[in-house]
Design a protein around this motif. Structure first.
Motif, PDB file in Angstrom:
ATOM      1  N   PRO A 186       7.971  13.484  18.647  1.00  0.00           N
ATOM      2  CA  PRO A 186       8.006  12.255  17.767  1.00  0.00           C
ATOM      3  C   PRO A 186       6.676  11.662  17.267  1.00  0.00           C
ATOM      4  O   PRO A 186       6.720  11.360  16.030  1.00  0.00           O
ATOM      5  CB  PRO A 186       8.027  11.210  19.210  1.00  0.00           C
ATOM      6  CG  PRO A 186       8.804  12.147  20.054  1.00  0.00           C
ATOM      7  CD  PRO A 186       8.238  13.659  20.131  1.00  0.00           C
ATOM      8  N   LEU A 187       5.499  11.951  18.093  1.00  0.00           N
ATOM      9  CA  LEU A 187       4.278  11.255  17.480  1.00  0.00           C
ATOM     10  C   LEU A 187       3.687  12.054  16.161  1.00  0.00           C
ATOM     11  O   LEU A 187       3.193  11.796  15.190  1.00  0.00           O
ATOM     12  CB  LEU A 187       3.303  10.913  18.305  1.00  0.00           C
ATOM     13  CG  LEU A 187       3.719   9.834  19.363  1.00  0.00           C
ATOM     14  CD1 LEU A 187       2.691   9.566  20.265  1.00  0.00           C
ATOM     15  CD2 LEU A 187       3.920   8.503  18.540  1.00  0.00           C
ATOM     16  N   ASN A 188       3.781  13.629  16.488  1.00  0.00           N
ATOM     17  CA  ASN A 188       3.293  14.437  15.560  1.00  0.00           C
ATOM     18  C   ASN A 188       4.036  14.420  14.343  1.00  0.00           C
ATOM     19  O   ASN A 188       3.584  14.258  13.016  1.00  0.00           O
ATOM     20  CB  ASN A 188       3.256  15.761  16.164  1.00  0.00           C
ATOM     21  CG  ASN A 188       2.112  16.383  17.163  1.00  0.00           C
ATOM     22  OD1 ASN A 188       1.253  15.400  17.104  1.00  0.00           O
ATOM     23  ND2 ASN A 188       2.309  17.041  17.787  1.00  0.00           N
ATOM     24  N   SER A 189       5.152  14.161  14.474  1.00  0.00           N
ATOM     25  CA  SER A 189       6.053  14.181  13.233  1.00  0.00           C
ATOM     26  C   SER A 189       5.930  12.900  12.564  1.00  0.00           C
ATOM     27  O   SER A 189       6.124  13.064  11.221  1.00  0.00           O
ATOM     28  CB  SER A 189       7.861  14.425  13.707  1.00  0.00           C
ATOM     29  OG  SER A 189       8.167  13.211  14.305  1.00  0.00           O
ATOM     30  N   ASN A 190       5.709  11.836  12.987  1.00  0.00           N
ATOM     31  CA  ASN A 190       5.299  10.494  12.380  1.00  0.00           C
ATOM     32  C   ASN A 190       4.264  10.719  11.580  1.00  0.00           C
ATOM     33  O   ASN A 190       4.245  10.216  10.499  1.00  0.00           O
ATOM     34  CB  ASN A 190       5.069   9.542  13.723  1.00  0.00           C
ATOM     35  CG  ASN A 190       5.131   8.133  13.108  1.00  0.00           C
ATOM     36  OD1 ASN A 190       3.886   7.610  12.880  1.00  0.00           O
ATOM     37  ND2 ASN A 190       6.074   7.556  12.859  1.00  0.00           N
ATOM     38  N   SER A 191       3.202  11.343  11.941  1.00  0.00           N
ATOM     39  CA  SER A 191       2.006  11.448  11.309  1.00  0.00           C
ATOM     40  C   SER A 191       2.215  12.436  10.042  1.00  0.00           C
ATOM     41  O   SER A 191       1.285  12.566   9.015  1.00  0.00           O
ATOM     42  CB  SER A 191       0.836  11.985  12.176  1.00  0.00           C
ATOM     43  OG  SER A 191       0.485  10.985  12.989  1.00  0.00           O
ATOM     44  N   GLU A 192       3.270  13.408  10.176  1.00  0.00           N
ATOM     45  CA  GLU A 192       3.387  14.383   8.976  1.00  0.00           C
ATOM     46  C   GLU A 192       4.566  13.985   7.823  1.00  0.00           C
ATOM     47  O   GLU A 192       4.106  14.446   7.013  1.00  0.00           O
ATOM     48  CB  GLU A 192       4.220  15.450   9.795  1.00  0.00           C
ATOM     49  CG  GLU A 192       3.242  16.369  10.720  1.00  0.00           C
ATOM     50  CD  GLU A 192       2.193  16.945  10.154  1.00  0.00           C
ATOM     51  OE1 GLU A 192       2.250  17.473   9.052  1.00  0.00           O
ATOM     52  OE2 GLU A 192       1.209  17.316  10.729  1.00  0.00           O
ATOM     53  N   ILE A 193       4.730  12.720   8.327  1.00  0.00           N
ATOM     54  CA  ILE A 193       5.596  12.294   6.736  1.00  0.00           C
ATOM     55  C   ILE A 193       5.051  12.094   5.754  1.00  0.00           C
ATOM     56  O   ILE A 193       5.279  12.748   4.551  1.00  0.00           O
ATOM     57  CB  ILE A 193       6.252  10.810   7.079  1.00  0.00           C
ATOM     58  CG1 ILE A 193       7.251  10.794   8.311  1.00  0.00           C
ATOM     59  CG2 ILE A 193       7.104  10.482   6.035  1.00  0.00           C
ATOM     60  CD1 ILE A 193       7.911   9.393   8.678  1.00  0.00           C
ATOM     61  N   LEU A 194       3.710  11.516   5.625  1.00  0.00           N
ATOM     62  CA  LEU A 194       2.916  11.716   4.547  1.00  0.00           C
ATOM     63  C   LEU A 194       1.915  12.560   4.300  1.00  0.00           C
ATOM     64  O   LEU A 194       1.369  13.114   3.166  1.00  0.00           O
ATOM     65  CB  LEU A 194       2.256  10.171   4.340  1.00  0.00           C
ATOM     66  CG  LEU A 194       3.158   8.999   4.248  1.00  0.00           C
ATOM     67  CD1 LEU A 194       2.141   7.636   4.328  1.00  0.00           C
ATOM     68  CD2 LEU A 194       4.021   8.909   3.343  1.00  0.00           C
ATOM     69  N   ASP A 195       1.382  13.011   5.751  1.00  0.00           N
ATOM     70  CA  ASP A 195       0.148  13.878   5.623  1.00  0.00           C
ATOM     71  C   ASP A 195      -1.013  13.617   4.901  1.00  0.00           C
ATOM     72  O   ASP A 195      -0.824  12.447   4.220  1.00  0.00           O
ATOM     73  CB  ASP A 195       0.879  15.315   4.966  1.00  0.00           C
ATOM     74  CG  ASP A 195       0.229  16.660   5.573  1.00  0.00           C
ATOM     75  OD1 ASP A 195      -0.597  16.354   6.307  1.00  0.00           O
ATOM     76  OD2 ASP A 195       0.428  17.600   5.055  1.00  0.00           O
ATOM     77  N   SER A 196      -2.005  14.548   4.828  1.00  0.00           N
ATOM     78  CA  SER A 196      -3.409  14.082   4.007  1.00  0.00           C
ATOM     79  C   SER A 196      -3.026  14.428   2.552  1.00  0.00           C
ATOM     80  O   SER A 196      -2.247  15.292   2.328  1.00  0.00           O
ATOM     81  CB  SER A 196      -4.445  15.005   4.703  1.00  0.00           C
ATOM     82  OG  SER A 196      -3.986  16.117   4.655  1.00  0.00           O
ATOM     83  N   PRO A 197      -3.648  13.567   1.670  1.00  0.00           N
ATOM     84  CA  PRO A 197      -3.542  13.667   0.380  1.00  0.00           C
ATOM     85  C   PRO A 197      -3.897  15.176  -0.222  1.00  0.00           C
ATOM     86  O   PRO A 197      -4.974  16.024   0.428  1.00  0.00           O
ATOM     87  CB  PRO A 197      -4.753  12.590  -0.447  1.00  0.00           C
ATOM     88  CG  PRO A 197      -4.682  11.695   0.718  1.00  0.00           C
ATOM     89  CD  PRO A 197      -4.574  12.411   2.124  1.00  0.00           C
ATOM     90  N   SER A 198      -3.105  15.520  -1.296  1.00  0.00           N
ATOM     91  CA  SER A 198      -3.326  16.882  -1.674  1.00  0.00           C
ATOM     92  C   SER A 198      -4.724  17.015  -2.755  1.00  0.00           C
ATOM     93  O   SER A 198      -4.925  15.940  -3.361  1.00  0.00           O
ATOM     94  CB  SER A 198      -2.334  17.370  -2.476  1.00  0.00           C
ATOM     95  OG  SER A 198      -1.104  17.601  -1.507  1.00  0.00           O
TER      96      SER A 198
END
Length: 276
Positions: free
Chosen positions: A218-230
Motif C-alpha cells: 500500500p504505502l510503497n505503491s502510493n509513493s511510486e505513482i509519480l516517482d522521482s522526476p526524470s
C-alpha cells in the motif's frame, strides 16, 4: 450532501489541532512556491540553477511540483486521523448516531471530508504549477503533463483513505500516526531486503528493467505513482535541460485505485460491526 458537509465543517473548523496542521501545510506550500525559483544550491563549487535546468518548464513542471508537494501528504493524513479519533475521544460519533445519523451516513461524511481535502490540495498544486509555469517556463503548455495532477489526486486520496482506515481500526491518534510511520518504514525495509535477496552485492546494470514486488504494498505503491522526476544527462549536455518529460506509473495508479476501494470497504465493515 449539504447536511454531511455542514457536520464535518463544524468538526474541522472548531478543532484547534486540525487548524494548526492545515496552516502548517499551506505555509509549507507557499514557502516552497516562493523559495523554489530562488533556490540555487552550490554543488562542488558550481551554482545549480533549477530554472535554467528546466525544472519549471512545461510539461516537466507538472511532475516536479506534484512530486514535491506530495511529501506533505503526511500532514493531510494527520488532519484526517485527528478528525476521526476525536469522534471517539469526545463521543461525537455516538452522539451523531443518537441524533439520527446512520453509520453509513457517518462513513459518507468522512469520505466527503477526504475528497474535499484531496480536491483542495490538487487545486493548490494546479495553481502553483500555473503560477510558476507562466513566470518561468519557456513555453506555456497547460494540457501536456496534466496527467500528473490526476496521479497526485489518487496518491493523496489513497494515502488519507489508508490513514482513515487506521484511525477507525485503532481509535487513538497516537497509535494511528505511529502505525502509519512504522508501516512506511517496514515497507521500505522489505524493499531493501527484496533488493538484497534478488541482487546481493551485484546491483542491476544501468537501464535494466526490473520490478520490486514490495513496491505493490500500500504505502510503497502510493509513493511510486509519480516517482522521482526524470533527469537526462545527455539532454543536459546537448540542450542545457536536465529535467525531461515523463509519465505516470500507471500500474501503481491502478494499484492505488484498488487499495482505495479495499480500505474503504474495510473501514465501512469496521464501522458497521464495531460497537459505539
Amino acid at each position: 450532501m449539504k447536511r454531511l458537509f455542514s457536520i464535518e465543517w463544524n468538526k474541522v473548523f472548531y478543532n484547534k489541532g486540525t487548524r494548526i496542521f492545515i496552516i502548517i501545510y499551506f505555509i509549507m506550500i507557499i514557502l516552497m512556491g516562493i523559495t523554489l525559483p530562488n533556490f540555487k544550491p552550490t554543488i562542488s563549487g558550481m551554482e545549480v540553477d533549477f530554472i535554467k535546468l528546466g525544472a519549471l518548464d512545461f510539461p516537466a513542471i507538472w511532475h516536479n511540483i506534484a512530486w514535491l508537494i506530495g511529501f506533505g501528504k503526511f500532514f493531510l493524513a494527520i488532519i484526517v486521523i485527528n478528525n476521526i479519533t476525536n469522534e471517539y475521544s469526545f463521543g461525537t460519533f455516538k452522539q451523531n448516531t443518537i441524533d439520527g445519523l446512520t453509520k453509513t451516513e457517518f462513513f459518507g461524511s468522512k469520505i466527503l471530508l477526504n475528497l474535499i481535502i484531496t480536491l483542495f490540495s490538487s487545486f493548490v498544486v494546479a495553481a502553483l504549477v500555473l503560477g510558476l509555469g507562466a513566470s518561468f517556463s519557456e513555453k506555456f503548455d497547460l494540457v501536456n503533463g496534466i496527467e500528473f495532477l490526476a496521479g497526485y489526486f489518487v496518491e493523496i486520496f489513497a494515502y488519507i483513505v489508508f490513514a482513515m482506515f487506521l484511525s477507525f481500526l485503532l481509535r487513538k491518534s497516537a497509535f494511528a500516526i505511529l502505525s502509519l510511520i512504522v508501516l512506511s518504514i517496514g515497507e521500505a525495509i522489505l524493499k531493501g531486503v527484496e533488493f538484497f535477496v534478488r541482487f546481493g552485492k551485484t546491483p542491476p546494470k544501468p537501464g535494466e528493467e526490473f520490478t520490486f514486488f514490495s513496491n505493490f504494498l500500500p504505502l510503497n505503491s502510493n509513493s511510486e505513482i509519480l516517482d522521482s522526476p526524470s533527469m537526462d544527462i545527455q539532454s543536459l549536455m546537448s540542450g542545457g535541460k536536465l529535467f525531461t518529460p515523463d509519465h505516470i506509473q500507471w500500474e501503481f495508479f491502478g494499484t492505488n485505485v484498488f487499495y482505495i476501494f479495499l480500505f474503504l470497504g474495510l473501514t465501512l465493515f469496521i464501522i458497521k460491526k464495531r460497537d459505539l
